[in-house]
Write a protein that holds these residues in place. Sequence first.
Motif, PDB file in Angstrom:
ATOM      1  N   GLY A  32      -6.120  -1.074  -0.834  1.00 59.39           N
ATOM      2  CA  GLY A  32      -5.565  -0.069   0.051  1.00 59.39           C
ATOM      3  C   GLY A  32      -4.215   0.322  -0.497  1.00 59.39           C
ATOM      4  O   GLY A  32      -3.626  -0.410  -1.301  1.00 59.39           O
ATOM      5  N   ASP A  33      -3.752   1.512  -0.087  1.00 57.92           N
ATOM      6  CA  ASP A  33      -2.454   1.970  -0.565  1.00 57.92           C
ATOM      7  C   ASP A  33      -1.664   2.500   0.634  1.00 57.92           C
ATOM      8  O   ASP A  33      -2.056   3.521   1.226  1.00 57.92           O
ATOM      9  CB  ASP A  33      -2.646   3.070  -1.617  1.00 57.92           C
ATOM     10  N   PRO A  34      -0.586   1.797   1.020  1.00 59.66           N
ATOM     11  CA  PRO A  34       0.185   2.247   2.187  1.00 59.66           C
ATOM     12  C   PRO A  34       0.741   3.649   2.006  1.00 59.66           C
ATOM     13  O   PRO A  34       1.047   4.329   2.996  1.00 59.66           O
ATOM     14  CB  PRO A  34       1.306   1.206   2.301  1.00 59.66           C
ATOM     15  N   ARG A  35       0.844   4.129   0.754  1.00 58.85           N
ATOM     16  CA  ARG A  35       1.366   5.479   0.533  1.00 58.85           C
ATOM     17  C   ARG A  35       0.383   6.547   1.002  1.00 58.85           C
ATOM     18  O   ARG A  35       0.754   7.699   1.193  1.00 58.85           O
ATOM     19  CB  ARG A  35       1.712   5.669  -0.952  1.00 58.85           C
ATOM     20  N   ASP A  36      -0.912   6.138   1.198  1.00 52.94           N
ATOM     21  CA  ASP A  36      -1.931   7.070   1.706  1.00 52.94           C
ATOM     22  C   ASP A  36      -2.366   6.743   3.124  1.00 52.94           C
ATOM     23  O   ASP A  36      -3.284   7.378   3.649  1.00 52.94           O
ATOM     24  CB  ASP A  36      -3.230   6.979   0.858  1.00 52.94           C
ATOM     25  N   ASP A  37      -1.772   5.720   3.710  1.00 48.94           N
ATOM     26  CA  ASP A  37      -2.343   5.199   4.951  1.00 48.94           C
ATOM     27  C   ASP A  37      -1.207   4.713   5.854  1.00 48.94           C
ATOM     28  O   ASP A  37      -0.709   3.587   5.711  1.00 48.94           O
ATOM     29  CB  ASP A  37      -3.291   4.041   4.576  1.00 48.94           C
TER      30      ASP A  37
END
Length: 253
Positions: A32-37
């Motif tokens: 997962g990528d917090p920059r997209d979520d």
Amino acid sequence: MAGAELRNRYRPADLGVFTRDEASRFVPRGDGDPRDDVVLAWELLYRLEPELYDRLASAERLHPGILGWLPCGVDRIAEVGAGTGRLTMELPGHGQHVVAVEPALPLRRILRRKLTAAGHGDRVRVIRGFFDRLPLPGDFADLVVACSAFTSSPAHGGEDGLAEMERVCRPGGCVAIIWPNHLGWLAARGYRHVSFPGPMSVDFASHDEAVELAAIFYPAAVCEVRRRGRQRVPFEVLGINPPRDLAFRVLPG
Ligand SMILES: C[S@@+](CC[C@H](N)C(=O)[O-])C[C@H]1O[C@@H](n2cnc3c(N)ncnc32)[C@H](O)[C@@H]1O
């Protein structure tokens, strides 16, 4: 995409902060990528910068009508997703025994510190747990409540989480979701909606604090927050729905 400032505080490598139980819920595919979520970014905030989260939550106070609506004088209350205690700190005034369930260890630490400082350390038990698997027996509480924590998504409640809250609630008791964001979903499951009217503001600790927190959490509003020069900022200026709503269901007796 929403919450760019918050999303860009964190990186995929930060996901290593999650315990195995947390990762299985928040990053079930293992990546997962917090920059997209932004939802993932919030979960990282709770673990990496819990004091920053507490500064925000302390400023965003609940409508007093919500606290007035909650039953008083009950024996046991269970709260799920207690965080740093925006609601929990009020619950000793409503029930004899309170159990606060919270998955994030850094938030549990802050909550315990605040409860002890307020003299509530003996009345409120703070424990680790998740909506979908509450570490409490059936029919345990007169009131089972979540504040700004439950959503229809399985990672943050969903069908299993609602069923767990209802399992833990005694017959004739009440399950309440405060500051809900899926009213239609809850209505379809028998939950009634209550909303308390009137103007509502976020009470930051100072004007500087308002500007600093707005820059992170409400970047579209930061110019207006600065221009106003006040520590108190109406929710509509920040562009968010104020905490004036709840959804509840009284279980059959
Ligand atoms: C926006 S915070 C609200 C915290 C607190 N109730 C308040 O009003 O300030 C959301 C909370 O839900 C918790 N949470 C997230 N996923 C959860 C889950 N699956 N089960 C239980 N709590 C969860 C988070 O750790 C966080 O404390």
